[in-house]
Design a protein around this motif. Sequence first.
Motif, PDB file in Angstrom:
ATOM      1  N   THR A 104       0.593  -1.372   0.117  1.00  0.00           N
ATOM      2  CA  THR A 104       0.038  -0.265  -0.353  1.00  0.00           C
ATOM      3  C   THR A 104       0.652   1.280  -0.104  1.00  0.00           C
ATOM      4  O   THR A 104       2.182   0.928   0.321  1.00  0.00           O
ATOM      5  CB  THR A 104      -0.612   0.495   1.293  1.00  0.00           C
ATOM      6  OG1 THR A 104      -0.402  -0.095   2.751  1.00  0.00           O
ATOM      7  CG2 THR A 104      -1.756  -1.109   1.291  1.00  0.00           C
ATOM      8  N   GLY A 105       0.546   2.106  -0.501  1.00  0.00           N
ATOM      9  CA  GLY A 105       0.661   3.728  -0.617  1.00  0.00           C
ATOM     10  C   GLY A 105       1.698   3.839   1.805  1.00  0.00           C
ATOM     11  O   GLY A 105       2.569   3.857   1.230  1.00  0.00           O
ATOM     12  N   ALA A 106       0.959   3.906   2.216  1.00  0.00           N
ATOM     13  CA  ALA A 106       1.126   4.433   3.684  1.00  0.00           C
ATOM     14  C   ALA A 106       2.237   3.507   3.636  1.00  0.00           C
ATOM     15  O   ALA A 106       3.458   3.961   4.493  1.00  0.00           O
ATOM     16  CB  ALA A 106      -0.081   3.982   4.246  1.00  0.00           C
ATOM     17  N   VAL A 109       5.285   5.079   1.974  1.00  0.00           N
ATOM     18  CA  VAL A 109       5.744   6.025   2.870  1.00  0.00           C
ATOM     19  C   VAL A 109       6.203   5.837   3.557  1.00  0.00           C
ATOM     20  O   VAL A 109       7.214   7.029   4.558  1.00  0.00           O
ATOM     21  CB  VAL A 109       4.586   6.823   2.907  1.00  0.00           C
ATOM     22  CG1 VAL A 109       4.464   7.994   3.740  1.00  0.00           C
ATOM     23  CG2 VAL A 109       3.624   7.549   1.407  1.00  0.00           C
ATOM     24  N   PHE A 140      -1.586  14.881   2.673  1.00  0.00           N
ATOM     25  CA  PHE A 140      -1.613  13.405   2.898  1.00  0.00           C
ATOM     26  C   PHE A 140      -0.673  12.532   2.267  1.00  0.00           C
ATOM     27  O   PHE A 140      -0.631  12.695   1.219  1.00  0.00           O
ATOM     28  CB  PHE A 140      -3.497  13.212   2.173  1.00  0.00           C
ATOM     29  CG  PHE A 140      -3.783  11.927   2.869  1.00  0.00           C
ATOM     30  CD1 PHE A 140      -4.244  11.618   3.562  1.00  0.00           C
ATOM     31  CD2 PHE A 140      -3.507  10.748   1.280  1.00  0.00           C
ATOM     32  CE1 PHE A 140      -5.068  10.356   3.424  1.00  0.00           C
ATOM     33  CE2 PHE A 140      -3.865  10.299   1.887  1.00  0.00           C
ATOM     34  CZ  PHE A 140      -5.001   9.465   2.966  1.00  0.00           C
ATOM     35  N   HIS A 141      -0.435  11.768   3.109  1.00  0.00           N
ATOM     36  CA  HIS A 141       0.656  10.653   3.720  1.00  0.00           C
ATOM     37  C   HIS A 141       0.296   9.150   3.598  1.00  0.00           C
ATOM     38  O   HIS A 141       0.421   8.386   3.542  1.00  0.00           O
ATOM     39  CB  HIS A 141       1.864  11.436   3.459  1.00  0.00           C
ATOM     40  CG  HIS A 141       2.566  12.310   3.123  1.00  0.00           C
ATOM     41  ND1 HIS A 141       2.385  12.730   1.840  1.00  0.00           N
ATOM     42  CD2 HIS A 141       2.745  13.179   3.643  1.00  0.00           C
ATOM     43  CE1 HIS A 141       3.581  13.680   1.683  1.00  0.00           C
ATOM     44  NE2 HIS A 141       3.020  14.347   2.985  1.00  0.00           N
ATOM     45  N   GLY A 142      -1.039   9.167   4.153  1.00  0.00           N
ATOM     46  CA  GLY A 142      -1.999   7.536   3.996  1.00  0.00           C
ATOM     47  C   GLY A 142      -2.071   7.588   5.820  1.00  0.00           C
ATOM     48  O   GLY A 142      -2.585   9.496   6.871  1.00  0.00           O
ATOM     49  N   GLU A 192       3.766  16.338  -1.258  1.00  0.00           N
ATOM     50  CA  GLU A 192       3.138  16.031  -2.490  1.00  0.00           C
ATOM     51  C   GLU A 192       3.837  17.000  -3.241  1.00  0.00           C
ATOM     52  O   GLU A 192       3.391  18.429  -3.379  1.00  0.00           O
ATOM     53  CB  GLU A 192       2.195  16.044  -2.208  1.00  0.00           C
ATOM     54  CG  GLU A 192       1.554  14.716  -1.303  1.00  0.00           C
ATOM     55  CD  GLU A 192       0.285  15.386  -0.671  1.00  0.00           C
ATOM     56  OE1 GLU A 192      -0.718  15.129  -0.945  1.00  0.00           O
ATOM     57  OE2 GLU A 192      -0.017  15.553   0.554  1.00  0.00           O
ATOM     58  N   ASP A 225       6.055  12.579  -2.669  1.00  0.00           N
ATOM     59  CA  ASP A 225       5.223  11.864  -2.561  1.00  0.00           C
ATOM     60  C   ASP A 225       4.242  11.657  -3.286  1.00  0.00           C
ATOM     61  O   ASP A 225       3.032  12.819  -4.097  1.00  0.00           O
ATOM     62  CB  ASP A 225       4.058  11.544  -1.077  1.00  0.00           C
ATOM     63  CG  ASP A 225       2.586  10.745  -0.881  1.00  0.00           C
ATOM     64  OD1 ASP A 225       2.857  10.374  -2.207  1.00  0.00           O
ATOM     65  OD2 ASP A 225       2.116  10.627   0.150  1.00  0.00           O
ATOM     66  N   ILE A 227       2.584   9.142  -5.384  1.00  0.00           N
ATOM     67  CA  ILE A 227       1.934   8.362  -5.074  1.00  0.00           C
ATOM     68  C   ILE A 227       0.149   8.576  -5.827  1.00  0.00           C
ATOM     69  O   ILE A 227      -0.205   7.394  -6.738  1.00  0.00           O
ATOM     70  CB  ILE A 227       1.210   8.282  -3.313  1.00  0.00           C
ATOM     71  CG1 ILE A 227       2.632   7.032  -2.848  1.00  0.00           C
ATOM     72  CG2 ILE A 227      -0.332   6.504  -3.469  1.00  0.00           C
ATOM     73  CD1 ILE A 227       1.910   6.659  -1.481  1.00  0.00           C
ATOM     74  N   GLN A 228      -0.131   9.405  -5.787  1.00  0.00           N
ATOM     75  CA  GLN A 228      -1.717  10.277  -6.874  1.00  0.00           C
ATOM     76  C   GLN A 228      -1.143  11.028  -7.596  1.00  0.00           C
ATOM     77  O   GLN A 228      -2.358  10.504  -8.919  1.00  0.00           O
ATOM     78  CB  GLN A 228      -2.292  10.873  -5.889  1.00  0.00           C
ATOM     79  CG  GLN A 228      -3.811  10.499  -6.378  1.00  0.00           C
ATOM     80  CD  GLN A 228      -4.757  11.442  -4.902  1.00  0.00           C
ATOM     81  OE1 GLN A 228      -5.712  12.229  -5.962  1.00  0.00           O
ATOM     82  NE2 GLN A 228      -4.911  11.802  -4.044  1.00  0.00           N
ATOM     83  N   LYS A 255      -0.517   3.343  -5.730  1.00  0.00           N
ATOM     84  CA  LYS A 255      -2.253   3.334  -6.567  1.00  0.00           C
ATOM     85  C   LYS A 255      -1.961   2.967  -8.048  1.00  0.00           C
ATOM     86  O   LYS A 255      -2.199   1.234  -8.087  1.00  0.00           O
ATOM     87  CB  LYS A 255      -2.510   4.890  -6.644  1.00  0.00           C
ATOM     88  CG  LYS A 255      -3.015   5.092  -4.893  1.00  0.00           C
ATOM     89  CD  LYS A 255      -3.650   6.482  -5.754  1.00  0.00           C
ATOM     90  CE  LYS A 255      -4.300   6.555  -3.537  1.00  0.00           C
ATOM     91  NZ  LYS A 255      -3.829   7.720  -2.641  1.00  0.00           N
TER      92      LYS A 255
HETATM   93  C1  LIG Z   1      -3.492   7.897  -1.679  1.00  0.00           C
HETATM   94  C2  LIG Z   1      -1.933   8.082  -0.721  1.00  0.00           C
HETATM   95  C3  LIG Z   1      -1.338   7.809   0.473  1.00  0.00           C
HETATM   96  C4  LIG Z   1      -1.475   6.451   0.902  1.00  0.00           C
HETATM   97  O1  LIG Z   1      -2.332   5.277   0.138  1.00  0.00           O
HETATM   98  P1  LIG Z   1      -2.476   3.537   0.489  1.00  0.00           P
HETATM   99  O2  LIG Z   1      -2.978   3.000  -0.681  1.00  0.00           O
HETATM  100  O3  LIG Z   1      -4.150   4.560   0.731  1.00  0.00           O
HETATM  101  O4  LIG Z   1      -1.624   3.350   1.765  1.00  0.00           O
HETATM  102  C5  LIG Z   1      -0.351   9.069  -0.002  1.00  0.00           C
HETATM  103  N1  LIG Z   1       0.116   9.440  -0.173  1.00  0.00           N
HETATM  104  C6  LIG Z   1      -1.075   9.880  -1.196  1.00  0.00           C
HETATM  105  C7  LIG Z   1      -0.955  11.479  -1.782  1.00  0.00           C
HETATM  106  C8  LIG Z   1      -2.168   9.463  -1.415  1.00  0.00           C
HETATM  107  O5  LIG Z   1      -2.816   9.936  -2.589  1.00  0.00           O
END
Ligand SMILES: *Cc1c(COP(=O)(O)O)cnc(C)c1O
Length: 400
Positions: A104-106, A109, A140-142, A192, A225, A227-228, A255
């Motif tokens: 997962t993203g978290a 991180v 937002f990092h999780g 981010e 980050d 992730i998104q 993601k």
């Molecule tokens: C979704 C997201 C996360 C967390 O990812 P998960 O897979 O939900 O744990 C971390 N950082 C950003 C920028 C995100 O959009």
Amino acid sequence: MKTKDFIAQSAKYSANNYNPLPVVIANGDGIWVWDIEGKKYLDCLSAYSALNQGHCHPEIIQVLIEQAGRATLTSRAFMNDQMGDFLQKLCEMCEMEMALPMNTGAEAVETALKAARKWGYQVKGVAANQAEIIVCRDNFHGRTISIVSASTEEQYRDGFGPFTPGFKVIDFGNAQQLEAAITPNTVAFLVEPIQGEAGILVPPESYLTEVRKICSKNRVLFILDEIQTGLGRTGKLFAYQHEKNAKPDALILGKALGGGVYPVSAMVASREVLGVFKPGDHGSTFGGNPLGSAVARKALDVILKEKLAENSQELGQYFMKQLRAIASPHVKEIRGRGLFIGIEIKTSSGPARPFCERLMDLGVLAKETHAQTIRLAPPLIIKKKDIDWLVEQIKEVLEA
Ligand SMILES: *Cc1c(COP(=O)(O)O)cnc(C)c1O
């Protein structure tokens, strides 16, 4: 079962940690999903950008099925024949040297936080347990305890203390504040490139270039980050590529790395940073498993082969232009990059949620982020004619 039965079942058995729109999806194909009653919707959330390649991409599904019949999990106690190809491709695309795969993203991180701290002690020479990591307001990092320790969102923290120490918060988009916040104990700045959950907030021009300079000058790791925002969402493979000389020391991805079918995340960085880990320091039972690796490898191939970043750039610009042409009494601002667009609704027009509900009735699935912003982030395989259709629906809702 009918929609209301699924909603009741979920209300009974699922923890109440989400507030979904009242739609129960049964099928997905490309940019479209169908609910259990057969109604068709254009997915404008893409599972928070995990579905950049679209729902059930045929090549990704084929790899998933083939690999599922061969080997799914080895654990890292043994090696497997899929992880290497995946990580090589990932490092090449990121122009980085090493990667550490998670799920997962978290978790990715958390991996970056651990790597940064260990780098601080081993390489930078920070005294034991003194490492500081700078983050931004409204990040937002999780959702893990340590990550919400770095959050400024009251609800994400309420009732979850005590928190992990070692974080310092500054304003997003303000490079001077970063410079002022750095001390000899600062090991990293985690940020981010565009704040997604905060409402698609694009920083001032050259922000990341400035950040890169300040981090280099002060020997602080610049950790992005993405992730998104990564993997094509903002019109470049990575959002930092919109700026000159803004390459970070580490990228955090997740993601869409899993192609919308399987959770795959990674921290990707230089050998100096990821080289700090030795066997036993960190790990994950499912991280780097052959099923996830095969899927992620194909997910990356699809992004390149189908030129999804280029499509996001081109159609994002087109979409934004059409949206800005809508004469609406409700819109405060439209902002974003590529197919990562936020429409902020004036507080005098009420929250964004009822607008999302009306869009849903018209066959568009979008979700509000924070109270006032409608996020528009369709799969990156979308075509111009679908954008035109979307604009018509959005126009109807915003002009009303
Ligand atoms: C979704 C997201 C996360 C967390 O990812 P998960 O897979 O939900 O744990 C971390 N950082 C950003 C920028 C995100 O959009």
